[in-house]
Design a protein around this motif. Structure first.
Motif, PDB file in Angstrom:
ATOM      1  N   THR C 289      84.248 119.868 116.112  1.00 45.82           N
ATOM      2  CA  THR C 289      84.061 120.899 117.129  1.00 45.82           C
ATOM      3  C   THR C 289      82.575 121.206 117.311  1.00 45.82           C
ATOM      4  O   THR C 289      82.096 121.376 118.438  1.00 45.82           O
ATOM      5  CB  THR C 289      84.809 122.178 116.705  1.00 45.82           C
ATOM      6  N   GLU C 331      88.830 124.376 121.605  1.00 46.51           N
ATOM      7  CA  GLU C 331      90.041 124.445 120.781  1.00 46.51           C
ATOM      8  C   GLU C 331      90.596 125.863 120.713  1.00 46.51           C
ATOM      9  O   GLU C 331      91.726 126.062 120.339  1.00 46.51           O
ATOM     10  CB  GLU C 331      89.726 123.945 119.365  1.00 46.51           C
ATOM     11  N   ASP C 417      89.081 119.169 122.989  1.00 49.65           N
ATOM     12  CA  ASP C 417      89.175 119.582 121.592  1.00 49.65           C
ATOM     13  C   ASP C 417      90.574 120.138 121.377  1.00 49.65           C
ATOM     14  O   ASP C 417      90.900 121.210 121.888  1.00 49.65           O
ATOM     15  CB  ASP C 417      88.094 120.651 121.313  1.00 49.65           C
TER      16      ASP C 417
END
Ligand SMILES: Nc1ncnc2c1ncn2[C@@H]1O[C@H](COP(=O)(O)OP(=O)(O)OP(=O)(O)O)[C@@H](O)[C@H]1O
Ligand SMILES: Nc1ncnc2c1ncn2[C@@H]1O[C@H](COP(=O)(O)OP(=O)(O)OP(=O)(O)O)[C@@H](O)[C@H]1O
Ligand SMILES: [Mg+2]
Ligand SMILES: [Mg+2]
Lengths: 289, 334, 504, 334
Positions: C289, C331, C417
């Protein structure tokens, strides 16, 4: 060594206080001393004024001018000044104590009573009147209100005071207040505005409602108020002598520093002015823009 | 919020804690710079009497700011601190001067009045779901009016209560250590700060204060009676305003019923300058104290330097922005 | 629970839903995004009130009016959306409302608090200092804290709403150990998940929901996954293997060289060609990430170059990245993806507003609506209209809205993500198809995923990270073992591999 | 199910929109109740002249509140609206009276001064990351001081600019329809409200205003230049304060440099009473207008009834809380 005299006033931004400052500056230039001039934002901020006084004392001045918002609250600090041998000159209104060596002030009660007399004269001794005052709790606000109200109650039984409202000396707020008063009392004959902002507010309010037969009496001066009197919108006003107050305060301080005798009470006086005498030299001298 | 370490196992949180302490030390930076600057500019600044005057000037705003800190950490805001202070002073005046009761009852009266008003604000916020801004704005007006009504729009003097002025103006420290004539008002500020710090870090009330500001819904879903705790925080904040009321009344030897409006902004400014976030969840009493000190040092210093009053506000405004900007810069770096 | 109805303004979330849970069973609740799973469980946990229907506990009717009432009945819940207090520490979060006291209950006993939390975390085999503030934790670790919190209640009924959405295989295995232990103690567990493989591993029975209704309850072991999927989506899904196109002639779309930032990103270099899907695998905290955010300009870099289509670009802010044609799907949709207070239409258009801006800055709302409705159709986003506030959608549908935002923006280089986090099987295969078609259109796609099967199924090449370093790039068709070896290269592979074997 | 969801023909969103309109209509409730109450209590209340007086009294606070609404929707707060208004009035006075330039330049000067100050606040917030509360508090003080400095702590009169008072006090409507002597000030308030409503609902700036307040980080990660848009919002708000400065200067026929502090709370109160959330992301100009009207009706009515001033504040405070509480109740029901 330079002579330094701080003046702690009740206000700063308002025209009245700026005129006091102008008088003080004039005296400072004349006597060759340095003055500073400070005051809190509103006349309610007693503690802020105390902080200003404390900071002024820290600068080890030779004398101090002080317009007490609440005389009791300041006494501990004034006593400190006295112990340090710093003469205190009270101005605008007195301090309930023997510490100040002199007091240069206006008798607001008597001045407002004069406004009441003029009001009675102009409305023919009877009818409804109202007051727009700048402050409900400050010394000047209370004295001007009580001076006016008491005089009416004593001397003019046929005059009814329908309401006293407070606009904080804010021009706009006083305008709105005046309009409400006029709305609620269509038969109102006169309004007394107890300081410059209030008086201008009354004039604005009456004009915005197209009310032309109202007797408006103001207090203090300023360009707009003078103009209103010339234009006949305002019947007349009481003026103090703020420039004189500032001047006399510094003058008395200078004398006290030198150890000269100063009179305990310096009455700087008040005057009624209207269209007829606004340009007289002695009146013009105490008016400010 | 530092929690006393049980076992300093992993390095990361320990490091975080260290940098936290570091940060707080650095937070003094603006204050120190101001003090140094003014000391160099004027010999009158660094005198004992002036330092005491600064501390004294901080005491009322400091106590109010501590009250505001509590509410702000819960994610709320308290606009009523100024007029509540006045209201409590007036109640104290009624108890002592109008009713002639003994001093301790006056103190109690002020604090209880504050707690009661805080309880009302808290109830409006927690139970009636009125946003804190509105609930405390309403209370600000209500209390302002009530102070005038109760006092009869007239200051109440405490001349019949000897010793009342000692609350803020006397100096217990000065009696013990004559060279340090620290006024009691300042002592009380410090005591309040220590007490509230303690409450925030060691008690359930403190824990829920942070939790509410962090994520109120999550706290509620955890089965905690959020309403009750929120009301408790506002009540505590109110009673601290009661203490501020006592301080100002004692300093002025009078309850001035028109005072107070506008003080809320100074208090909240001190809180925010001290690094407490207005969105809640974080904040420290120490930061608030520093914030309040920055503000009084600034004002006092500018006065000592005889800066013209119109320029004082300009400079104050600029320095407030600058101080917080520097604080932001440093935090981003750390 | 029987005959449960629940309506929200404009939405019928539940229509006569029923659900039955035995003590000591793991009961999986399955269904497409927006089927009503979370809503049903929130009613059980006292968060929502049912409109109609009955809840029986031990045969006795129960009214569950608040989360407190649910707790009193021994019902605990792990929320789908994280429900933590970010400013408090892990321990403070876990034991909120039940802090140990000392000095006669007056003071908090911080030492006991941390010790109890540490014990709970240890029971989960999680090395996490209980004194760490939660806002400093990755979502995966936040999820573990949330689980620890729910476990600490020692409930009779434990609802787990997609507990593994943010977890990787190691942690999932850990969680399953805990679940089995609880089952052994007679706790009834409701398990909501979109990961079909978990069904067989953990569930005793499965209840499937579709369109606000309960379809059926079946035993987990005997029922084939395909049957369950068709119960969920009403059709069969094809499960294609990855087809790697020949990209040797394709232009390099994105190349990064020597990205560096402290311990999080250590000298990462790689490139993606047009038309390629590059998968990123790694354990939690590997730094994938971080790399993605750094390329996108969301976080600053200490060193490194980014080349797009062969030209070096300076990216200091996401706007620079978007201008260079890079899109990034975060994410954490709630924090970084959605403007939760705004409606679906504006969320979809958020990255492309300038395209809908006419003369004088005036927006062409009609065109926006058309575009939004197009993507709502295309991605099967379940929403009453494109004017519904995004926060009122079910979790999976929120994720689809964020995907739609980047599809509408039409970037050449897309970084996804955890694109299928919280997305149901049907939609998942739709998204896989979509990613494939994006690549086929000549876009460069980077997919970060904690689900190895997903990586394996999608990627043309697989980049593996460990502790901030890129430890290797594998070709498609690499085995799970190869990937795990690279993913744990720093620590020595054995321990993790063993866990991996268990997970598989 | 998905096709069904996408068709706009589904009844649900229409119903939602209807209930939205419904809600907005109902939001008048407190206002209507107040108006009815005062009408019954005093025959002087419902006269044309008084209604116009109320509207006129709303104009300045209304325009300021609209400016504050913009900033509040982004999740910020603007404490500088009051002193910025004064600053703009002073600049206008400098241009018209000190420099003797023609009226349009004075108008332009006021609006540009407002935009420039707003640009500064916006830059502090967006670029320097100073929290809006502090940035605008600092600006409030800076502008207050600058107004005094520039004006020489003296009101500036507009006697040399005939027609200046017409800006707020004249009545174009009255010329066209003699029976409706609506002052231009009120007309300007309505025009500003319509323009800002339009900007909020139809333009990219408006969309980003809401988006910033909803989730700024998500907007930034969508590749939007959030800093630029945020600065734009503050600049727009500042120029609206410039309009308020013109209005107040025209009404008072002077720029009063000491005025303005305290006006920010009234403006923010109007915004919040109007249903805009201080946490950002939602709000309407119509709501703000209603909020501002509630406040002026309340004050006017209490004055018409000659309620003692100290009780006026008590009643105002209570009704503000009550009005918002009722609003909350209704929203929860819908
Ligand atoms: N508070 C709410 N207001 C309006 N609609 C809601 C609300 N909560 C849920 N819904 C709607 O109810 C439906 C069911 O939502 P729910 O969250 O139960 O789905 P889910 O099965 O958990 O989906 P997912 O797998 O995506 O989490 C969805 O269409 C959702 O948009
Ligand atoms: N064990 C740990 N201890 C402390 N902090 C950690 C730990 N693991 C992760 N973090 C923090 O979380 C950050 C990123 O974690 P994150 O899980 O998002 O990385 P990732 O490689 O993208 O993993 P994934 O995408 O699989 O969740 C790390 O940079 C680190 O600050
Ligand atoms: Mg769900
Ligand atoms: Mg990640």
């Amino acid at each position: 060594q330079e002579t330094y005299i701080p003046l702690i006033s009740k206000g700063f931004q308002h025209q009245f206080w700026q005129a006091v400052k102008a008088g003080a500056d004039k005296a400072a230039a004349e006597f060759g001393v340095t003055v500073t001039f400070e005051g809190p934002d509103t006349e309610a901020q007693v503690d802020r004024q105390i902080d200003m006084l404390a900071a002024a004392l820290a600068k080890n001045p030779q004398a101090i001018g002080f317009a007490a918002l609440d005389s009791q609250a300041a006494i501990p600090l004034l006593r400190k000044a006295q112990e340090a041998g710093i003469p205190v000159i009270a101005f605008d209104s007195g301090v309930d104590s023997d510490i100040p060596v002199a007091t240069a002030s206006t008798d607001n009660l008597a001045a407002a009573a004069l406004a009441a007399d003029k009001m009675a004269e102009l409305i023919g001794g009877e009818g409804k009147v109202a007051l727009v005052v700048h402050d409900q709790t400050s010394r000047t606000g209370i004295d001007r209100r009580d001076g006016f109200v008491n005089r009416v109650e004593e001397a003019y039984p046929n005059i009814e005071i329908v309401t006293v409202q407070y606009g904080g000396g804010d021009h706009l707020q006083s305008t709105e207040i005046t309009k409400s008063i006029l709305q609620a009392n269509p038969d109102l004959k006169g309004i007394f505005g107890a300081n410059e902002g209030s008086a201008i507010g009354v004039v604005n309010g009456a004009r915005e409602l197209g009310k032309t037969d109202l007797v408006i009496i103001g207090y203090d001066s300023g360009a707009q108020q003078k103009q209103a009197i010339r234009d006949g919108l305002m019947a007349g006003a009481i003026t103090q002598n703020p420039v004189g107050i500032g001047y006399e305060t510094v003058a008395a301080a200078v004398k006290a520093i030198k150890g000269e005798e100063v009179p305990a009470a310096i009455d700087t006086g008040f005057y009624w002015y209207d269209k007829s005498n606004i340009d007289d030299p002695e009146i013009a001298a105490v008016l400010y823009d | 919020m530092t929690t006393e370490a049980a076992t300093p196992a992993a390095p990361s949180p320990a490091a975080a804690r260290l940098s936290g302490a570091h940060h707080r030390l650095l937070a003094f930076a603006s204050l120190i710079v101001l003090i140094l600057g003014f000391s160099l500019a004027s010999p009158n600044f660094m005198q004992t009497s002036n330092i005491i005057a600064i501390l004294q000037a901080t005491s009322v705003n400091g106590v109010l700011a501590i009250a505001a800190t509590l509410v702000i950490i819960t994610g709320g805001i308290d606009l009523s601190v100024g007029t509540l202070m006045t209201f409590c002073a007036v109640i104290c005046g009624v108890v002592l001067t109008y009713w002639g009761l003994p001093l301790p009852l006056g103190v109690l009266g002020a604090i209880l009045a504050g707690a009661a008003a805080g309880f009302c604000s808290g109830t409006f916020v927690a139970k009636l779901k009125v946003p804190p801004f509105i609930a405390t704005l309403g209370m600000m007006l209500i209390l302002k009016g009530l102070s005038l009504v109760i006092s009869g729009t007239r200051p109440i003097y405490f001349n019949d209560t000897p010793g009342f002025t000692e609350i803020a103006q006397g100096s217990i420290v000065g009696v013990l250590i004559p060279s340090v004539p620290l006024p009691n008002g300042v002592l009380i500020l410090f005591l309040v700060a220590i007490a509230v710090s303690f409450i925030l870090s060691k008690t359930a009330l403190g824990r829920y204060t942070f939790a509410l500001g962090s994520n109120e819904e999550a706290v509620r879903l955890s089965g905690v009676n959020t309403d009750r705790w929120k009301i408790a925080v506002y009540t505590l904040a109110g009673s601290i305003c009661g203490i501020a009321g006592l301080l100002i009344a004692s300093r002025l030897n009078s309850a001035q019923p028109a005072l107070g409006q506008g003080y809320e902004l100074d208090a909240i400014a001190a809180v925010v300058i001290g690094g407490t976030s207005l969105s809640g969840g974080r904040g420290t009493v120490l930061g608030t104290l520093i914030g309040a000190l920055i503000m009084s040092v600034l004002l006092n210093g500018l006065r000592i330097l005889s800066v013209a009053q119109e320029w004082q506000t300009v400079v104050t405004g600029s320095i407030i922005i600058l101080a917080v900007y520097i604080d932001m810069l440093r935090r981003r770096k750390l | 629970m029987a005959g449960i109805d629940k309506s929200f303004p404009g939405v019928r979330a539940l229509n006569g839903a029923r659900f039955e849970l035995l003590a000591g069973e793991v009961h999986a609740l399955m269904g497409e995004n927006g089927a009503g799973k979370s809503t049903l469980m929130k009613i059980l946990a006292g968060i929502y009130q049912k409109d109609r229907g009955a809840i029986l506990i031990d045969g006795n009717p129960a009214e569950i009016a608040s989360p407190r009432a649910a707790q009193a009945l021994g019902i605990g819940i792990i929320h789908q959306e994280l429900s933590l207090m970010p400013d408090l520490t892990a321990a403070q979060n876990i034991l909120i409302g039940r802090e140990p006291r000392r000095a006669g209950g007056l003071l908090l006993d911080e030492a006991a608090l941390n010790a109890r939390a540490a014990a709970i975390l240890q029971g989960m085999n999680l090395s996490l200092d209980p004194r760490t503030p939660v806002h400093g934790l990755s979502i995966a670790r936040q999820q573990m804290v949330e689980i620890a919190k729910a476990l600490s209640y020692k409930s009779r009924v434990l609802i787990m709403d997609e507990p593994t959405a943010a977890l990787n295989d190691t942690e999932i295995a850990e969680l399953f150990t805990i679940i089995r232990k609880l089952r052994g103690e007679g706790v009834g567990i409701v398990y909501i998940s979109h990961k079909m493989d978990e069904l067989k591993r953990i569930a005793d029975r499965v209840t499937v929901m579709r369109d606000s209704e309960t379809v059926d309850t079946v035993p987990a072991a005997e029922t084939p996954v395909e049957t369950i999927i068709s119960m969920m989506v009403g059709r069969k899904l094809s499960d294609e293997a990855v087809k790697v196109p020949d990209l040797s002639a394709a232009e390099v779309a994105l190349e990064v060289r020597g990205l560096r930032r402290g311990a999080e990103i250590r000298d990462v270099s790689f490139s993606v060609r047009k038309g390629e899907i590059l998968g990123f695998a790694g354990l939690m905290g590997a730094g994938r990430t971080e790399v993605a955010r750094a390329i996108f300009g969301a976080d600053p870099l200490e060193a490194g170059e980014i080349h797009v289509h062969g030209r070096k670009v300076a990216i200091a802010q996401p706007k620079d990245a978007v201008r260079a044609g890079i899109g990034y799907l975060s994410e954490d949709r709630k924090q970084f993806g959605l403007a939760t207070g705004m409606d679906v239409r504006n969320n979809i258009a958020l990255a492309s507003l300038s395209r809908f801006t006419g003369a004088g800055g005036i927006l062409r709302d009609g065109a926006m609506r058309e575009a939004a409705v197009g993507y709502i159709d295309m991605l099967s986003i379940k929403t009453p209209s494109d004017l519904q506030e995004a926060r009122l959608l079910s979790g999976g549908n929120q994720q689809k809205v964020v995907i739609a935002k980047w599809l509408l923006r039409d970037c050449d280089i897309l970084i996804f993500d955890e694109p299928t986090r919280g997305i149901d099987v049907g939609a998942k295969s739709e998204i896989y198809k979509l990613l494939n078609s994006l690549a086929a259109q000549g876009r460069a796609v980077i997919v970060i995923s904690s689900e190895l099967p997903e990586i394996l199924r999608l990627s043309h090449r697989i980049a593996v990270m460990c502790e901030g370093r890129l430890t290797g790039i594998l070709p498609a068709g690499a085995s799970q073992e190869e990937i795990m070896k690279l993913a744990t290269q720093r620590n020595g592979a054995t321990g993790a591999q063993q866990q991996m074997g268990d997970a598989a």
